[in-house]
Structure formats: structure tokens, C-alpha cells
Enzyme design. Structure first.
Site, PDB file in Angstrom:
ATOM      1  CB  SER A 124     -65.850   8.649   6.697  1.00 52.50           C
ATOM      2  OG  SER A 124     -64.708   9.045   5.970  1.00 52.50           O
ATOM      3  CE1 TYR A 227     -62.939   3.999   6.164  1.00 53.03           C
ATOM      4  CE2 TYR A 227     -61.510   5.754   5.389  1.00 53.03           C
ATOM      5  CZ  TYR A 227     -62.762   5.307   5.755  1.00 53.03           C
ATOM      6  OH  TYR A 227     -63.832   6.167   5.712  1.00 53.03           O
ATOM      7  CB  SER A 228     -58.355   3.414   0.315  1.00 51.97           C
ATOM      8  OG  SER A 228     -58.087   4.278  -0.778  1.00 51.97           O
ATOM      9  CG  ASN A 229     -61.311   8.725   2.293  1.00 48.56           C
ATOM     10  OD1 ASN A 229     -62.437   8.732   2.761  1.00 48.56           O
ATOM     11  ND2 ASN A 229     -60.233   8.891   3.041  1.00 48.56           N
ATOM     12  N   GLY A 365     -66.892  10.063  11.184  1.00 43.41           N
ATOM     13  CA  GLY A 365     -66.674  10.957  10.065  1.00 43.41           C
ATOM     14  C   GLY A 365     -65.741  12.083  10.483  1.00 43.41           C
TER      15      GLY A 365
END
Length: 414
Positions: A124, A227-229, A365
Site C-alpha cells: 500500500s 480504508y478500502s483498496n 504496505g
């Protein structure tokens, strides 16, 4: 200069590359904006995501204030090995001078020591690169961060109660869109964890569709941080819609090449690593498997990039000091939304108050086989980071906790 013990651990001094030429539910509470969590339901592994505050555990024993930052980070790396990591690397940089730490191995088969100059998957930490490209495009007046997703991606977010006409690009980048994380879906995270098909084709819209199908909205766009990818997969799609180029190509042209990040890449379909790299490992039950070759399309513009300590430090310093963005976009980059009392999330980076009272910018990440974190002062003159080569999609492990504390303590000691 290198100081080594019999385990292959050591601290090495050097000049940092300036970049001018060359993932039962348990929430992680170490520093970081996001963690993968691994509950086990009967025979199925179900992966979830979570948020942990950016705090470090209280110091124990003698005060770290009297210790050199690199020594603190080195002790944390060696504790990480004791906790079960194959290898840990790290860097402390003040100005243009860097000290590198390492412990354990970068390859369990050959027993080669973990190299602090080696490549690893940064997960990330990719998000800061993506937000930078979008901010540059805004500076060029090719888009506005207040444009809706639907303007650039009509029909991409139009299912299960979600409406791209109500979500802005800014809300994607600061995680206030309210969109679910596709990585919470067993359809995605199951094969990824098992690493059954590293070359499975997963187009970005497929990932978005999986995310939208997970649940109906629980908050309005802009209402709160979550939080969301999925946000950054969409952000990458916006880059392509505006420029006509893949996000990887824009990152290469706008960031990697100008900064001379010779060991940084953005793989889009090839699951392998090349050159000098850390092998990534995955603990499954009592076995530890090599997960170096894994599907980069699972994370895409949310987390597929590869880099090194030197390159990541050069990029973060350039970003924070305005080398990549105009003043108006720098203000937007550093405008945060609250995550906790001591954490604010900007556009691909987070601002946190550490346990010692110092403030730092940073991110982490986490992808299969790799976990990394970095901290930087506002002016980029003080930086600390570390990476390890084992991640099995579980947050809050002893290794994560101890290496995080060492990173935080080292930064506080600068």
C-alpha cells in the site's frame, strides 16, 4: 562500515541514494492505517481489513533516548527474527547520510543474508505514487479532485446502492468514499492467500464489482474515514481515463524516471521479481512457504509496486518537500481527515503523533510475503523505515509489533 554478529545481523553506514540518478478477527494496534486480518472459519480462510492507531508501545528498560537510532532499529530487527521472521531490513537517514540494518536471511534456501539494498513488494505504499499522479494531473488542469467518479468512469460505480456521481476523486484518495474493500471478499483473498494462480487475470473493474457486491452503503460519501483498496483501484482507472495510459506508465514517466528510482517498478501482470530481491514468505499452519511469485493484479494500483529502502526514502522525501507537486497540490496532499485522535489521513499518506510526542508522515504496505513501513519528518531530513519478508495476511503479530516499536523509537531518537 559494517558491524556483524554471528547471525549475519549488522549495521552498515553509507550515503543514501537521492534518486537523482539512479493485506477469529483481531485488530492490529501497531502503527498503521490498515491491516489484513485472518479469521479462520471451519476450513475456510476469510480475510478482512482493519485500522490500527499509529502508536508505539511504551519503552521498556533503559531509555532509548541514550541509544543511537540505528542501534534501536537493529535491535528491533533482531527481535523480529526471534519472533519468527526470515529476514528484516531497515534504514535510518539523517540528511544525506544513511545507516542500514539487517538481520536474518533474504532467501531461506540459500541462507543469503537479508540485504538492505534489496527489492521488496511495497504494498500500500503504492498509494502515495497514485495520489501523486492524480495531484499532478490536477495541477495541469486536466481534472479536479472534486470531479465525481462518474464523470471519468461512467457506470463503474453503479450497483448495490453505490453511485459514482456522489463520490469524488478526493474521497477515493482520502478513503472517505464509503466503498467496501474488495479484498474482504473470499473470492479474491482466498486464492490470493493460497497463491493458487499468480497469473489469474483480474481486471480493475472486476475488483470494483466484487467490492460493491459485498454490502450496501453504511455511510454517505465524505462522512467518515474507511480504508478500502477499492478506492485506489478506481483512482488508477481515473488516471487511465484522463491520460489514455495505464497508471503504471504514468507513475513510470512522472515519478520513477524523473527521480531516478532505478530499483522501483510497477508490475502489471508479471508475478515474478528480478535482480537483487528479498524472497517473500507466507506462514500457513505450521509451514512457511515461498510466496515471492504472487498475483500483482490482486492489488494493482492499490499496492502492486516494488521498490527498495533507498528508492522509497528518495520518493517520500521528494513528495513531502514539493519536488513533485505544486504548492496548491502540496496543500491538498497534506490535508487530512481524522482516523483517530492522533492520526490523520491525507492523500495516500498519513500524519501521526507518535508516543514520544513527535509528528511524522508515513504509511505502510502489506502484501503476500512482505510488510513495510516508513516515517518521515515534514522536511524529509529525518527518515526511518523497515521491511520484513514474511506476511500471511494477519495483523498484530509479535514481529510487526516489535519492529514497529523499534522504528518509532528510532525516529523519536533522531
Amino acid at each position: 562500515m559494517s558491524m556483524r554478529d554471528d547471525s549475519g545481523a549488522g549495521i552498515e553506514a553509507g550515503t543514501a541514494n537521492q534518486g537523482t540518478g539512479g493485506a477469529a478477527r483481531r485488530s492490529s494496534r501497531v502503527r498503521g492505517h490498515r491491516r489484513w486480518l485472518l479469521p479462520v472459519a471451519t476450513a475456510a480462510c476469510l480475510l478482512m481489513t482493519g485500522v490500527g492507531p499509529a502508536t508505539a508501545a511504551p519503552a521498556t528498560g533503559s531509555s532509548t533516548a541514550a541509544q543511537a537510532p540505528a542501534d534501536i532499529l537493529q535491535a528491533g530487527a533482531q527481535q523480529g527474527i526471534a519472533d519468527g521472521y526470515p529476514g528484516v531490513i531497515g534504514m535510518v537517514r539523517q540528511g544525506d547520510t544513511a545507516q542500514y540494518v539487517h538481520a536474518g536471511v533474504g532467501n531461506r534456501a540459500t541462507k543469503v543474508p537479508a540485504d538492505p539494498k534489496a527489492k521488496f513488494r511495497i504494498g500500500s505504499n503504492t498509494k502515495a505514487f497514485i495520489s501523486t499522479v492524480l495531484l499532478q494531473l490536477e495541477g495541469e488542469k486536466r481534472l479536479s479532485l472534486d470531479d465525481t467518479v462518474a464523470r471519468w468512469l461512467p457506470g463503474a460505480v453503479a450497483a448495490n446502492g453505490y453511485d459514482g456521481a456522489r463520490i469524488t476523486i478526493r474521497q477515493l484518495l482520502n478513503h472517505t468514499s464509503g466503498l467496501p474493500d474488495y479484498l474482504s471478499a473470499v473470492r479474491i483473498n482466498g486464492p490470493y492467500f493460497l497463491n493458487t494462480n499468480p497469473r489469474e487475470v483480474l481486471p480493475p473493474q472486476t475488483l470494483v464489482d466484487v467490492g460493491l457486491a459485498l454490502r450496501a452503503p453504511t455511510s454517505a460519501p465524505g462522512e467518515k474515514f474507511g480504508y478500502s483498496n477499492t478506492n485506489y483501484v478506481l483512482a488508477g482507472m481515473v488516471i487511465k481515463a484522463v491520460t489514455g495510459s495505464e497508471p503504471a506508465a504514468e507513475v513510470q514517466r512522472r515519478i520513477i524516471e524523473p527521480l531516478g528510482l532505478r530499483d522501483t517498478s510497477f508490475p502489471t501482470d508479471d508475478p515474478a521479481l528480478y535482480g537483487n530481491y528479498l524472497h517473500g514468505y507466507v506462514i500457513r499452519a505450521i509451514l512457511i512457504d515461498d510466496g515471492t511469485v504472487s498475483n500483482v493484479q490482486v492489488t494493482g494500483s492499490a499496492g502492486a509496486m516494488v521498490s527498495t529502502m533507498d528508492d522509497l526514502a528518495a520518493f517520500s522525501r521528494a513528495l513531502l518537500t514539493g519536488r513533485l507537486l505544486a504548492p496548491a497540490q502540496m496543500t491538498e496532499l497534506k490535508t487530512t481527515v481524522p482516523v483517530t485522535a492522533d492520526i490523520g489521513y491525507g492523500l495516500g499518506i498519513e500524519h501521526m503523533k507518535l508516543s514520544c510526542g513527535k509528528w511524522a508522515w508515513g504509511h505502510n504496505g502489506a502484501v503476500l510475503g512482505y510488510f513495510s513501513e516508513w516515517l518521515s519528518s515534514e522536511d524529509g531530513t529525518e527518515q526511518v523505515m523497515h521491511a520484513n519478508n514474511e506476511f500471511h495476511l494477519l495483523g498484530g503479530t509479535p514481529g510487526q509489533t516489535h519492529t514497529n516499536k523499534a522504528m518509532t523509537d528510532a525516529f523519536c531518537a533522531l
